[in-house]
Design a protein around this motif. Sequence first.
Motif, short mmCIF file in Angstrom:
data_model
loop_
_atom_site.label_atom_id
_atom_site.label_comp_id
_atom_site.label_asym_id
_atom_site.label_seq_id
_atom_site.Cartn_x
_atom_site.Cartn_y
_atom_site.Cartn_z
N ALA A 110 -8.38 -2.59 -1.75
CA ALA A 110 -7.56 -1.80 -2.67
C ALA A 110 -6.12 -1.73 -2.17
O ALA A 110 -5.16 -1.79 -2.95
CB ALA A 110 -8.15 -0.40 -2.82
N ALA A 111 -5.96 -1.59 -0.86
CA ALA A 111 -4.61 -1.52 -0.29
C ALA A 111 -3.86 -2.83 -0.48
O ALA A 111 -2.67 -2.84 -0.81
CB ALA A 111 -4.70 -1.18 1.20
N ARG A 113 -4.44 -5.00 -2.87
CA ARG A 113 -4.14 -5.13 -4.30
C ARG A 113 -2.90 -4.31 -4.66
O ARG A 113 -2.04 -4.76 -5.42
CB ARG A 113 -5.35 -4.69 -5.12
CG ARG A 113 -5.21 -4.94 -6.61
CD ARG A 113 -6.46 -4.51 -7.38
NE ARG A 113 -7.64 -5.19 -6.90
CZ ARG A 113 -8.63 -4.59 -6.26
NH1 ARG A 113 -8.58 -3.29 -6.01
NH2 ARG A 113 -9.68 -5.28 -5.86
N ALA A 114 -2.82 -3.10 -4.11
CA ALA A 114 -1.66 -2.25 -4.39
C ALA A 114 -0.38 -2.89 -3.86
O ALA A 114 0.67 -2.84 -4.50
CB ALA A 114 -1.87 -0.87 -3.76
N ALA A 115 -0.49 -3.51 -2.68
CA ALA A 115 0.68 -4.16 -2.09
C ALA A 115 1.14 -5.33 -2.95
O ALA A 115 2.34 -5.53 -3.17
CB ALA A 115 0.36 -4.63 -0.68
N ASN A 117 0.60 -5.71 -6.20
CA ASN A 117 1.16 -5.19 -7.45
C ASN A 117 2.58 -4.66 -7.22
O ASN A 117 3.46 -4.83 -8.06
CB ASN A 117 0.27 -4.09 -8.00
CG ASN A 117 -1.06 -4.63 -8.51
OD1 ASN A 117 -1.17 -5.82 -8.77
ND2 ASN A 117 -2.05 -3.76 -8.64
N SER A 118 2.78 -4.01 -6.08
CA SER A 118 4.11 -3.49 -5.76
C SER A 118 5.11 -4.62 -5.58
O SER A 118 6.24 -4.55 -6.06
CB SER A 118 4.04 -2.64 -4.49
OG SER A 118 5.33 -2.19 -4.12
#
Length: 217
Positions: A110-111, A113-115, A117-118
């Motif tokens: 999840a981390a 994926r967030a990175a 997307n950011s």
Amino acid sequence: MASNTPRLGLYKKDPIADANDTFNIQTMLNDNWDKIDGKVAILGPDGKILSEQLPQQSLPTASTTQAGIVKLNTSTNSTSTSEAATPSAVKEVNDALVAHSADYVKHITAAERAAWNSAEANAKAYTDSAPEAMQRNLGIFNVYKSGKDANGIFTIVEYKRANGTLFARSVLSDGTSPQYTTRTVTYYDTDGTTVLRTDTYTLTYDTDGDLISEVKQ
């Protein structure tokens, strides 16, 4: 001369040397039968030899360096080097591997994926707002012209995104048409209304009236 067999110790007579001896039923028959009967295995109801009559095995425990008895283990996270995986454990691992290979979304945390997307959002913001990117990417937007003057010069040119929001507006001003001396370019955020920056250029012409330079003020 009488002797005994080497394995069961059965008593037997020499047919020549003992030919004149009296035949003794007890020693010649009964004792021998008892010895034989005592050595014969007893079968259980299932027709098999009883376990207590089988010889005891003394095999070592198996390891990575020695053959021996192996205990089965259904665990899929065991670190044992003396136990063997069962087919069910192997199937569980294989099923998880197949499911993982088919699910591309689960290949990152999840981390992570967030990175990603950011990073994508930052890249998009850079494309829309960085000065050099703004100039470089004008050609990818839809162009709308307006403010046509008497000489057929469009004094306003708008660059819009695919969703219709305004990316940039170029306005000609000052001077006399068709030799305007100022061009002002305003860049907008993704909402199409928030101004990110404004660049103003001074336009100069040669003696023939042709544009020869645009210098940023």
